[in-house]
Design an enzyme around this catalytic site. Structure first.
Site, PDB file in Angstrom:
ATOM      1  N   ARG A 176      17.362  93.671-101.881  1.00  0.00           N
ATOM      2  CA  ARG A 176      16.574  94.410-100.882  1.00  0.00           C
ATOM      3  C   ARG A 176      15.209  93.751-100.687  1.00  0.00           C
ATOM      4  O   ARG A 176      14.712  93.600 -99.578  1.00  0.00           O
ATOM      5  CB  ARG A 176      16.413  95.872-101.329  1.00  0.00           C
ATOM      6  N   ARG A 204      -9.457  85.760 -94.391  1.00  0.00           N
ATOM      7  CA  ARG A 204      -8.971  87.018 -93.833  1.00  0.00           C
ATOM      8  C   ARG A 204      -8.845  86.992 -92.303  1.00  0.00           C
ATOM      9  O   ARG A 204      -9.690  87.519 -91.581  1.00  0.00           O
ATOM     10  CB  ARG A 204      -9.888  88.155 -94.284  1.00  0.00           C
ATOM     11  N   LYS A 227      10.213  97.973 -97.913  1.00  0.00           N
ATOM     12  CA  LYS A 227       9.516  98.685 -98.996  1.00  0.00           C
ATOM     13  C   LYS A 227       8.125  98.072 -99.150  1.00  0.00           C
ATOM     14  O   LYS A 227       7.851  97.338-100.109  1.00  0.00           O
ATOM     15  CB  LYS A 227      10.352  98.555-100.278  1.00  0.00           C
TER      16      LYS A 227
END
Ligand code: PMP
Length: 286
Positions: A52, A100, A147
Site C-alpha cells: 500500500r 521550500r 495514507k
C-alpha cells in the site's frame, strides 16, 4: 531505556536530532505513513502494508528507497535493539529535504524512518463489550486512498470523540439521498443487515488492510458482502456494526451519537468475524 529508531539505513536513539527543518514532510505534509502490528517479534501483514505504501508513493511520484525484505530485516532489528516484541511499528516516508518551493524538487532523496513502540492501551474489555462512536463531518480532501501524514481532520475528529467519551469518530458526507458514512478517523467501518455485510466501497477512503482481510474472511464463512455507500439511517437501524483497523482488529460498535445499535450489545456475526480474525492472526505474521 531510550528507544532506538531506524532512519535512512541507520539506527539512532529516538532523541537524536535527525530531521531537517527543510524536510517536506514537516513543511508540507508531503509524506506517507503505515502502522504495522508486531506480535511476538513478527509483523502482521507486513507485505500488504508495504504494498500500500509503495503504491501511494508511486502515485505521488516519490521514489521508494527500500525493498520489502530489506525493510523487514530492519524492522526485525528494531525488535532486537528495543526488546519490544508486542508493539506497533510506525513507518514514514517523506519527499526529503529541499528549499521550500511547492513543486516537487528534482533529485531529492526521500527520508524514511521507522519507530517501534509498545502497543497502545485499548479501553478495558472493549473487544467483548463494544464501543461507542460519534459522527464528524468528513472535511478531508479527495485523495483519502493515500495514507498521507496530513492528519489534521482525523486528529480533530478523534479529539472530538475523546471529548464525548467515544472510542472513534466516523466521518460523514452527504449526497442527494442523504447522509452517508465513509470510514472512521483511523478505522474502516462495517454494518450487518440480516445476512448481508455492508461496507463503504473504495470511494475516497483508505483501503484498509484489516478491511480487506475481513472481507476475505466474510466470504469464507459464506456471508453476503456488499461494498457500497452506507447511509446514516441504515447504519442506525442495522442489526450489527463494527469497525476494523490494525490496532482495533474487529471491534463491535454498540452506539452511535448516543443511539443504541440494535440492542446495544455486540452481535453474533460480528463476534464470529472477530474470533476468526483473531484465530488467523498468527498465520499473517511475517
Ligand atoms: N481508515 C483510516 C483513515 C485509517 O487511518 C486507518 C488506520 N490506518 C484505517 C482506515 C484502517 O486501516 P488498516 O486496517 O490498514 O489499519
Amino acid at each position: 531505556m531510550e528507544l532506538y529508531i531506524f532512519y535512512n539505513g541507520y539506527f539512532y536513539p529516538q532523541s537524536a536530532p535527525l530531521l531537517s527543518v527543510l524536510d517536506r514532510g514537516l513543511c508540507f505534509g508531503d509524506g506517507l505513513f503505515e502502522l504495522i502490528r508486531c506480535i511476538g517479534g513478527k509483523f502482521l501483514l507486513f507485505d500488504r502494508h508495504i504494498q500500500r505504501m509503495r503504491k501511494s508513493a508511486a502515485f505521488l511520484e516519490m521514489p521508494f528507497p527500500y525493498r520489502k525484505d530489506e525493510l523487514l530485516d530492519y524492522a526485525r532489528k528494531l525488535v532486537k535493539v528495543n526488546g519490544i516484541k508486542d508493539g506497533e511499528l510506525y513507518l514514514e516516508i517523506t519527499r526529503g529535504e529541499a528549499p521550500r518551493y511547492h513543486e516537487f524538487p528534482r533529485d531529492t532523496k526521500p527520508n524514511f524512518f521507522m519507530v517501534l513502540n509498545a502497543l497502545r492501551q485499548m479501553p478495558e474489555n472493549c473487544r467483548e463489550k463494544g464501543v461507542k462512536v460519534i459522527t464528524f463531518p468528513d472535511i478531508r480532501w479527495g485523495y483519502c486512498h493515500l495514507k498521507t501524514i496530513n492528519l489534521l481532520p482525523n486528529i480533530l475528529a478523534k479529539e472530538m470523540a475523546k471529548k464525548k467519551g467515544a472510542y472513534e469518530a466516523l466521518f460523514i458526507r452527504g449526497d442527494e439521498k442523504g447522509t452517508y458514512l465513509t470510514e472512521g478517523s483511523s478505522s474502516s467501518i462495517f454494518a450487518i443487515e440480516g445476512d448481508v455485510l455492508i461496507t463503504p466501497e473504495e470511494d475516497n477512503i483508505l483501503p484498509g488492510v484489516t478491511r480487506a482481510i475481513v472481507i476475505e474472511i466474510a466470504k469464507q464463512v459464506n456471508m453476503k458482502i456488499t461494498e457500497r455507500r452506507l447511509y446514516m439511517n441504515e447504519y442506525k437501524a442495522c442489526d450489527e456494526a463494527f469497525l476494523t483497523s490494525t490496532v482495533s482488529e474487529v471491534l463491535p460498535v454498540i452506539r452511535i451519537d448516543n443511539k443504541k445499535i440494535a440492542k446495544g450489545i455486540p452481535g453474533p456475526k460480528t463476534e464470529k468475524l472477530q474470533s476468526v480474525y483473531r484465530s488467523l492472526m498468527q498465520s499473517y505474521l511475517q
